[in-house]
Write an enzyme that holds these catalytic residues in place. Structure first.
Site, PDB file in Angstrom:
ATOM      1  N   CYS A 131     -17.455  -9.002  -8.205  1.00 21.27           N
ATOM      2  CA  CYS A 131     -16.676  -9.538  -9.064  1.00 21.27           C
ATOM      3  C   CYS A 131     -17.423 -11.012  -9.436  1.00 21.27           C
ATOM      4  CB  CYS A 131     -15.483 -10.210  -8.225  1.00 21.27           C
ATOM      5  SG  CYS A 131     -14.413 -11.023  -9.314  1.00 21.27           S
ATOM      6  N   CYS A 134     -15.265 -14.266  -9.873  1.00 22.99           N
ATOM      7  CA  CYS A 134     -15.136 -14.898  -8.903  1.00 22.99           C
ATOM      8  C   CYS A 134     -16.166 -15.487  -8.290  1.00 22.99           C
ATOM      9  CB  CYS A 134     -14.627 -13.724  -7.709  1.00 22.99           C
ATOM     10  SG  CYS A 134     -13.431 -12.701  -8.008  1.00 22.99           S
ATOM     11  N   ASP A 135     -17.403 -14.899  -8.106  1.00 20.12           N
ATOM     12  CA  ASP A 135     -18.658 -15.444  -7.610  1.00 20.12           C
ATOM     13  C   ASP A 135     -19.919 -16.195  -8.486  1.00 20.12           C
ATOM     14  OD1 ASP A 135     -17.093 -14.980  -5.250  1.00 20.12           O
ATOM     15  OD2 ASP A 135     -18.058 -12.923  -5.045  1.00 20.12           O
TER      16      ASP A 135
END
Length: 307
Positions: A131, A134-135
């Protein structure tokens, strides 16, 4: 007899349990492997609303579970062997016996690819991610590899251009599936017809060993790896054609997360979501839970839980 059985205890299932249990509905959550979902395996989360600072996905799920249990939800870990959800009373058969409910929420997420790359299991959450949204921020000014063969991979690589200084896009196929023309991405080098062999590193990612079309091998040195290879499918096989699914196995749901089968709902990655985020799955779970409350109490509309 439960009011609702929730299958899956990831962010969608746990969120649904919080809402149903708080709404005084007798709630049972069944999960065969609660520690192996996508969120549970996430090493660092820093963008979940209300969860200040960094924490692991498991820590976040533990908080959700404790919150649901504080309202009366029950959680069990067992394997589902069969289901019968077409009748008014829904029956869920497991290795530990049968359970019945008035409604069911399916929140089983998606299944990963059949085969992982060598090193992937060891370094997942420690330099390997699935992701970019997300990261990506954790790789500000660093170099990353994107391993992918589809349109999703291209979108995620584009998101990474805001953070990483260098992106190596490794594509095993001659082209990206679903992409007619590959755009130029800043700071990105494409390696088509290049097969990833192994993700190298012990405690953190050091690089990706690849084999090019001419047979030569190379270690692509990077700080992180984002994997978006085809193969992830919704975990809906156990429904056995009792609930309408699309050609990819996603549940067909309306805006209230309802299927066309009365009393059967879905939430999270069992539906075709525009983005895969824990907060989106949790929102799905909340909607499904309030729709269950409406269904059981035969209300004409959803009643929000303001109190």
């Amino acid at each position: 007899m439960y009011d609702v059985i929730i299958i899956g205890s990831g962010p969608a299932g746990a969120s649904a349990a919080i809402y149903t249990a708080r709404g005084n509905l007798k709630t049972l959550v069944i999960d065969k492997a609660p520690g192996t979902g996508a969120l549970a395996l996430t090493h660092k989360i820093a963008n979940y609303p209300g969860a200040e600072g960094e924490r692991t996905g498991k820590e976040l799920l533990d908080i959700m579970r404790r919150q649901a249990e504080s309202f009366g939800a029950e959680f069990i870990q067992t394997t589902i062997t069969a289901v019968d959800v077409e009748d008014e009373v829904k029956s869920i058969y497991t290795a530990d016996g049968a359970f019945e409910a008035k409604t069911v929420i399916v929140a089983t997420g998606s299944k990963g690819r059949n085969r992982m790359l060598p090193g992937e299991e060891r370094l997942l959450g420690r330099g390997i991610s699935t992701c970019a949204t997300c990261d990506g921020a954790f790789y500000e000014g660093k170099s990353v590899a994107v391993i992918g063969d589809n349109e999703e991979a291209l979108e995620e690589a584009h998101a990474l251009t805001k953070f990483a200084d260098q992106i190596v896009f490794i594509v095993p196929r001659p082209e990206l599936q679903g992409v007619e023309e590959v755009p130029e991405l800043p700071k990105t080098k494409f390696l088509f017809r290049t097969r990833p062999l192994e993700i190298v590193g012990e405690q953190s990612v050091k690089g990706v060993q690849v084999r090019h079309a001419d047979g030569s091998e190379e270690l692509v040195t990077v700080d992180g790896v984002f994997i978006f290879l085809s193969g992830s499918k919704p975990g809906t096989d156990f429904l056995e054609d009792q609930v309408p699914l699309d050609e990819e196995g996603f549940m067909i749901l309306d805006e209230y997360m309802q299927t066309s089968v009365p009393g059967v709902f879905g939430a999270g990655e069992v539906r075709k979501t525009p983005v895969k985020q824990a907060v989106v799955a949790a929102a799905d779970g909340a909607i499904a839970a309030m729709a269950v409350d409406r269904y059981i109490n035969k209300r004409s509309k959803i009643v929000p839980q303001y109190k």
